[in-house]
Design a protein around this motif. Structure first.
Motif, PDB file in Angstrom:
ATOM      1  N   MET A   1     -49.379  11.431 -27.287  1.00  0.00           N
ATOM      2  CA  MET A   1     -48.019  11.149 -26.810  1.00  0.00           C
ATOM      3  C   MET A   1     -48.053   9.916 -25.920  1.00  0.00           C
ATOM      4  N   SER A   2     -47.123   8.981 -26.136  1.00  0.00           N
ATOM      5  CA  SER A   2     -47.026   7.768 -25.332  1.00  0.00           C
ATOM      6  C   SER A   2     -45.692   7.737 -24.602  1.00  0.00           C
ATOM      7  N   LYS A   3     -45.564   6.802 -23.659  1.00  0.00           N
ATOM      8  CA  LYS A   3     -44.335   6.681 -22.875  1.00  0.00           C
ATOM      9  C   LYS A   3     -43.763   5.280 -23.019  1.00  0.00           C
ATOM     10  N   ILE A   4     -42.422   5.201 -22.964  1.00  0.00           N
ATOM     11  CA  ILE A   4     -41.728   3.918 -22.972  1.00  0.00           C
ATOM     12  C   ILE A   4     -40.808   3.898 -21.757  1.00  0.00           C
ATOM     13  N   ARG A   5     -40.921   2.815 -20.972  1.00  0.00           N
ATOM     14  CA  ARG A   5     -40.091   2.690 -19.770  1.00  0.00           C
ATOM     15  C   ARG A   5     -38.804   1.958 -20.118  1.00  0.00           C
ATOM     16  N   ILE A   6     -37.683   2.497 -19.624  1.00  0.00           N
ATOM     17  CA  ILE A   6     -36.405   1.809 -19.765  1.00  0.00           C
ATOM     18  C   ILE A   6     -35.815   1.620 -18.378  1.00  0.00           C
ATOM     19  N   HIS A   7     -35.035   0.563 -18.195  1.00  0.00           N
ATOM     20  CA  HIS A   7     -34.569   0.204 -16.859  1.00  0.00           C
ATOM     21  C   HIS A   7     -33.079  -0.075 -16.840  1.00  0.00           C
ATOM     22  N   GLN A   8     -32.405   0.420 -15.784  1.00  0.00           N
ATOM     23  CA  GLN A   8     -31.046   0.032 -15.429  1.00  0.00           C
ATOM     24  C   GLN A   8     -30.973  -0.090 -13.928  1.00  0.00           C
ATOM     25  N   ASP A   9     -29.812  -0.530 -13.424  1.00  0.00           N
ATOM     26  CA  ASP A   9     -29.684  -0.739 -11.979  1.00  0.00           C
ATOM     27  C   ASP A   9     -29.971   0.528 -11.186  1.00  0.00           C
ATOM     28  N   GLY A  11     -32.243   2.636 -11.753  1.00  0.00           N
ATOM     29  CA  GLY A  11     -33.667   2.928 -11.681  1.00  0.00           C
ATOM     30  C   GLY A  11     -34.326   2.996 -13.040  1.00  0.00           C
ATOM     31  N   ASP A  12     -35.599   3.418 -13.054  1.00  0.00           N
ATOM     32  CA  ASP A  12     -36.376   3.502 -14.284  1.00  0.00           C
ATOM     33  C   ASP A  12     -36.412   4.923 -14.823  1.00  0.00           C
ATOM     34  N   LEU A  13     -36.447   5.025 -16.145  1.00  0.00           N
ATOM     35  CA  LEU A  13     -36.684   6.300 -16.814  1.00  0.00           C
ATOM     36  C   LEU A  13     -37.838   6.112 -17.782  1.00  0.00           C
ATOM     37  N   TYR A  14     -38.541   7.225 -18.058  1.00  0.00           N
ATOM     38  CA  TYR A  14     -39.656   7.174 -18.986  1.00  0.00           C
ATOM     39  C   TYR A  14     -39.393   8.129 -20.149  1.00  0.00           C
ATOM     40  N   VAL A  15     -39.512   7.604 -21.346  1.00  0.00           N
ATOM     41  CA  VAL A  15     -39.264   8.377 -22.557  1.00  0.00           C
ATOM     42  C   VAL A  15     -40.600   8.757 -23.180  1.00  0.00           C
ATOM     43  N   ASN A  55     -30.689   2.420 -27.881  1.00  0.00           N
ATOM     44  CA  ASN A  55     -30.058   3.644 -27.368  1.00  0.00           C
ATOM     45  C   ASN A  55     -30.180   3.801 -25.859  1.00  0.00           C
ATOM     46  N   GLU A  56     -30.569   2.734 -25.168  1.00  0.00           N
ATOM     47  CA  GLU A  56     -30.771   2.826 -23.714  1.00  0.00           C
ATOM     48  C   GLU A  56     -29.536   3.342 -22.987  1.00  0.00           C
ATOM     49  N   ALA A  57     -28.389   2.755 -23.294  1.00  0.00           N
ATOM     50  CA  ALA A  57     -27.154   3.125 -22.581  1.00  0.00           C
ATOM     51  C   ALA A  57     -26.833   4.607 -22.786  1.00  0.00           C
ATOM     52  N   ILE A  58     -27.004   5.095 -24.012  1.00  0.00           N
ATOM     53  CA  ILE A  58     -26.720   6.499 -24.320  1.00  0.00           C
ATOM     54  C   ILE A  58     -27.697   7.411 -23.578  1.00  0.00           C
ATOM     55  N   ILE A  59     -28.970   7.009 -23.540  1.00  0.00           N
ATOM     56  CA  ILE A  59     -29.985   7.818 -22.855  1.00  0.00           C
ATOM     57  C   ILE A  59     -29.641   7.945 -21.375  1.00  0.00           C
ATOM     58  N   PHE A  60     -29.290   6.828 -20.710  1.00  0.00           N
ATOM     59  CA  PHE A  60     -28.933   6.875 -19.290  1.00  0.00           C
ATOM     60  C   PHE A  60     -27.671   7.703 -19.071  1.00  0.00           C
ATOM     61  N   GLN A  61     -26.711   7.565 -19.976  1.00  0.00           N
ATOM     62  CA  GLN A  61     -25.466   8.329 -19.857  1.00  0.00           C
ATOM     63  C   GLN A  61     -25.737   9.830 -19.938  1.00  0.00           C
TER      64      GLN A  61
END
Length: 277
Positions: A1-9, A11-15, A55-61
């Protein structure tokens, strides 16, 4: 299993990327707020990252929605009397999932000729204020005023959402009612109505549906987050198709509201908190 970091104002999330025997990509946000992305075995890293970015925006939402569902919306320190909240000026009331409506009570003098008034003012930077102008300071009367206002709000919200989801589900219903709690009182409590939504005092659950296709909803719905309100409405509308809670019922629910399990869990966890009102 690997992780991908996504960023918005915010903060960061890890998928967490999980390869499974499937032809589809699926995102899951768990109750602990961890995020899994299930991808078909053999899907390239480049394609996975591209799909995450799209899908970043949907994930953060959805992540923010999950945080709200998991969060206890009501303050844990409220003045109670015989299990009921004490209404006083300066109290913050819940409204649509937030505890940000400030209760203000303006007492009329013996020389005022005004009748009791209940209304909401939006003070912009100061937030919303629910104002009661009255010459009656009894807890019973103040509660009646607040319940009356919330019933009107619930009627507007429920009417709109029932029509919206009934049309989406291809359903018809006879009558919608917003109900309260029936408690002995010396006060006369007039029945209120809003178009085809009848509002009256009656002990009930969050919602109910009978075989005559009449829907009833509790007035405190106006206090809940909107997605929880929608869950309760879809739940009762689904009973127009299936009058029990069998597997068929939940399958019908999932067609309209795939996230119904999370909403049901939130309501089971936090629903009783609102009994103090």
């Amino acid at each position: 299993m690997s992780k991908i970091r996504i960023h918005q104002d915010s903060g960061d999330l890890y998928v967490n990327v999980i390869s499974v025997n499937s032809r589809y990509v699926d995102f899951i946000i768990h109750n602990d707020l961890s995020i899994d992305m299930k991808v078909p075995v053999g899907m390239s890293r480049e394609m996975i990252e591209r799909y995450v970015r799209l899908n970043e925006a949907i994930i953060f939402q959805e992540y923010e929605k999950k945080k709200v569902r998991n969060h206890q919306m009501l303050p844990i320190t409220l003045d109670l009397e015989e299990g009921r909240i004490v209404y006083r000026a300066g109290l913050y009331l819940p409204f649509l999932g937030k505890t940000d409506v400030l209760l203000r009570i303006k007492y009329l003098s013996d020389f005022d000729r005004e009748e009791t008034k209940i209304y909401m003012e939006d003070k912009k930077e100061q937030g919303k204020h629910l104002i009661i102008k009255t010459d009656n300071d009894s807890q019973e009367f103040l509660r009646y005023c607040i319940v009356r206002y919330y019933k009107k709000c619930a009627a507007v919200i429920v009417k709109k959402k029932v029509e919206e989801f009934a049309a989406k589900m291809g359903l018809e219903y006879n009558q919608v009612m917003i109900t309260g709690q029936n408690r002995q009182s010396a006060l006369r409590r007039p029945r209120l109505s809003y178009q085809n939504i009848e509002i009256k005092n009656q002990l009930t659950l969050w919602g109910s549906c009978n075989r005559k296709h009449n829907l009833k909803f509790d007035w405190k719905l106006a206090m809940l987050p909107m997605e929880i309100i929608e869950y309760i409405i879809v739940h009762e509308l689904t009973h127009l198709k299936v009058m029990n809670h069998s597997g068929k019922f939940w399958n019908e629910m999932e067609k309209v509201m795939p996230e119904y399990r999370e909403c049901r869990t939130w309501l089971e966890k936090h629903g009783k908190e609102y009994e103090i009102f």
